[in-house]
Design a protein around this motif. Structure first.
Motif, mmCIF file in Angstrom:
data_model
loop_
_atom_site.group_PDB
_atom_site.id
_atom_site.type_symbol
_atom_site.label_atom_id
_atom_site.label_comp_id
_atom_site.label_asym_id
_atom_site.label_seq_id
_atom_site.Cartn_x
_atom_site.Cartn_y
_atom_site.Cartn_z
ATOM 1 N N UNK A 179 88.682 38.700 77.746
ATOM 2 C CA UNK A 179 87.333 38.777 77.182
ATOM 3 C C UNK A 179 87.234 38.250 75.756
ATOM 4 N N UNK A 180 88.353 38.050 75.103
ATOM 5 C CA UNK A 180 88.281 37.754 73.671
ATOM 6 C C UNK A 180 88.987 36.453 73.313
ATOM 7 N N UNK A 181 88.475 35.837 72.241
ATOM 8 C CA UNK A 181 89.092 34.672 71.607
ATOM 9 C C UNK A 181 89.210 34.976 70.119
ATOM 10 N N UNK A 182 90.387 34.716 69.548
ATOM 11 C CA UNK A 182 90.612 34.985 68.127
ATOM 12 C C UNK A 182 90.925 33.685 67.408
ATOM 13 N N UNK A 183 90.234 33.464 66.307
ATOM 14 C CA UNK A 183 90.514 32.337 65.418
ATOM 15 C C UNK A 183 91.016 32.898 64.086
ATOM 16 N N UNK A 184 92.260 32.614 63.765
ATOM 17 C CA UNK A 184 92.853 33.134 62.534
ATOM 18 C C UNK A 184 92.479 32.233 61.360
ATOM 19 N N UNK A 185 92.199 32.843 60.219
ATOM 20 C CA UNK A 185 91.711 32.093 59.066
ATOM 21 C C UNK A 185 92.398 32.541 57.773
ATOM 22 N N UNK A 186 92.595 31.604 56.860
ATOM 23 C CA UNK A 186 93.024 31.837 55.482
ATOM 24 C C UNK A 186 94.242 32.757 55.346
ATOM 25 N N UNK A 187 95.356 32.420 55.959
ATOM 26 C CA UNK A 187 96.553 33.252 55.776
ATOM 27 C C UNK A 187 97.116 33.112 54.368
ATOM 28 N N UNK A 188 97.392 34.224 53.736
ATOM 29 C CA UNK A 188 98.023 34.260 52.410
ATOM 30 C C UNK A 188 99.249 35.166 52.531
ATOM 31 N N UNK A 189 100.427 34.589 52.473
ATOM 32 C CA UNK A 189 101.633 35.353 52.740
ATOM 33 C C UNK A 189 101.935 36.374 51.626
ATOM 34 N N UNK A 190 102.526 37.464 52.022
ATOM 35 C CA UNK A 190 102.966 38.478 51.067
ATOM 36 C C UNK A 190 104.236 38.008 50.360
ATOM 37 N N UNK A 191 104.505 38.616 49.202
ATOM 38 C CA UNK A 191 105.781 38.380 48.531
ATOM 39 C C UNK A 191 106.146 39.621 47.727
ATOM 40 N N UNK A 192 107.432 39.737 47.420
ATOM 41 C CA UNK A 192 107.915 40.929 46.713
ATOM 42 C C UNK A 192 109.181 40.577 45.949
ATOM 43 N N UNK A 193 109.246 41.024 44.706
ATOM 44 C CA UNK A 193 110.432 40.832 43.867
ATOM 45 C C UNK A 193 110.991 42.190 43.484
ATOM 46 N N UNK A 194 112.199 42.471 43.907
ATOM 47 C CA UNK A 194 112.863 43.732 43.561
ATOM 48 C C UNK A 194 113.800 43.505 42.381
ATOM 49 N N UNK A 195 114.392 44.576 41.883
ATOM 50 C CA UNK A 195 115.378 44.445 40.818
ATOM 51 C C UNK A 195 116.619 43.714 41.335
ATOM 52 N N UNK A 196 117.131 42.810 40.514
ATOM 53 C CA UNK A 196 118.305 42.023 40.860
ATOM 54 C C UNK A 196 119.518 42.516 40.069
ATOM 55 N N UNK A 197 120.684 42.273 40.610
ATOM 56 C CA UNK A 197 121.911 42.680 39.905
ATOM 57 C C UNK A 197 122.288 41.687 38.817
#
Length: 396
Positions: free
Chosen positions: A295-313
């Motif tokens: 019954x449905x059709x999906x059109x995906x729009x404007x993807x903006x990927x997540x990002x993350x910076x943790x503490x580094x050694x």
């Protein structure tokens, strides 16, 4: 007072006047996305004076700048920012929105906080770094675009691609977005949630309301879809970064009250944790709606990927930003991934740490957008301290 102390006071007074003048100059450029309106031309000239090599390129009316200065062997760090602004409409301003007028100790104008204030402060900090007599290390990039407030198709995305084509790998990137909440430096962003929009069409079967057994009601199906979307359990959410789904529109074009509607259009937006990528979100949503696929059709729009910076050694940019904030304000910042998306997503990868740090965001995109001069000077001090930690060689 010693001669050295007197010289420091004179130097500091000169810096204060310069950073204020620079912000006023930047505000006067009517750089509504995607137009740079001379702002990048002016900025490029300022950086060339400091010894940066500057490359400007334009695509589809968007102007981008890659500026570079090398101090020798060492890490590659960048400052990322934008000079484009949203339109200055919506009500009466205390001052003409592209004047940069000073009122009650604050600089008013579109872009004062988002983010010409950050650009002006980093320019002043860069001058201080270049004039510092100590030995320096590494390479410093400026990455500036006029396409952040719009679709962001031809700005920082193309800058990142050009750096990759040239074999340049950044160790870290400081983004000058307005991140502070109540006080300068009280909040910085060490990541951003992803964003994904969708348009969903539900195709049912029309018919008389008195004989529902012969119909498929698209409105009823839409209610089921909403319930399913909002009840998804996001197993990979991080504690400080939650996924949320918001239905942003439901449209049923049916003006006849005795007919079951055959079609419904729905739009929704997902802000998702850095535990996911957009492909994961699509998979989970399609799984939740699997038995309704006919019954449905999906059109995906404007993807903006997540990002993350943790503490580094080793060589931790996050720790350096935290320390710079503490050195100037006496307090460590809160780490956050809240808010909208940013151009930081284009530079973040397994090699590049991305941290956002800037002025307060309480007036951005509003009538009477402004930044107090005291705030501007404090973020300039934080940037100056941060650049010292990154590029100035000290014996350890």
């Amino acid at each position: 007072m010693t001669l050295a102390a007197q010289a420091h006071i004179v130097h500091r007074a000169t810096q204060i006047n310069t950073v204020v003048d620079d912000l006023q100059t930047l505000i006067k450029f009517k750089s509504v996305t995607p137009q740079q309106a001379g702002a990048i031309d002016w900025l490029s000239g300022q950086l060339r004076t400091l010894g940066f090599n500057c490359e400007q390129f334009t695509f589809n009316k968007v102007t981008n700048l890659i500026a570079k200065i090398s101090f020798g062997d060492g890490p590659n760090y960048a400052f990322s920012g934008h000079i484009d602004v949203v339109p200055a409409s919506g009500g009466p301003w205390r001052a003409e929105p592209f004047s940069g007028e000073i009122i009650d100790g604050a600089i008013y104008g579109r872009g004062a906080a988002d983010m010409k204030g950050g650009v002006a402060a980093m320019l002043s900090a860069s001058r201080a770094l270049i004039s510092h007599v100590a030995e320096k290390q590494g390479t410093f990039y400026w990455l500036i675009t006029s396409d952040e407030e719009g679709e962001a198709e031809y700005g920082s995305l193309l800058i990142a691609e050009r750096l990759a084509q040239q074999g340049i790998q950044l160790d870290g990137c400081i983004v000058g977005e307005p991140t502070s909440h109540l006080h300068i430096g009280d909040t910085i962003k060490n990541g951003r949630r992803g964003a994904l929009s969708a348009r969903l069409v539900i195709n049912g079967k029309a018919g008389h309301v008195a004989y529902p057994e012969n119909t498929i009601n698209a409105a009823h199906l839409s209610a089921d879809v909403v319930k399913r979307l909002t009840n998804i359990t996001w197993q990979r959410d991080e504690h400080s970064s939650k996924t949320s789904v918001q239905i942003t529109g439901i449209n049923i074009a049916n003006v006849v009250d005795n007919m079951v509607p055959a079609r419904c259009e729905m739009t929704f937006n997902i802000r998702y944790s850095h535990g996911y990528k957009s492909s994961d979100i699509k998979n989970d949503i399609q799984f939740a709606l699997a038995d309704l696929q006919q019954y449905i059709d999906i059109e995906w729009q404007r993807p903006c990927e997540s990002f993350y910076t943790s503490h580094q050694t080793h060589n931790c940019l996050l720790a350096k930003v935290e320390q710079a904030v503490f050195d100037i304000t006496g307090s460590y910042p809160l780490l956050s991934t809240s808010g909208g998306t940013s151009d930081g997503r284009f530079f973040a990868n397994q090699y590049t740490q991305v941290i956002e740090c800037g002025v307060r965001n309480h007036t951005i995109h509003q009538v009477n957008e402004h930044v107090p001069i005291s705030d501007l000077l404090k973020i300039e001090q934080i940037y100056t301290r941060l650049l010292e930690q990154i590029f100035i060689l000290v014996e350890r």
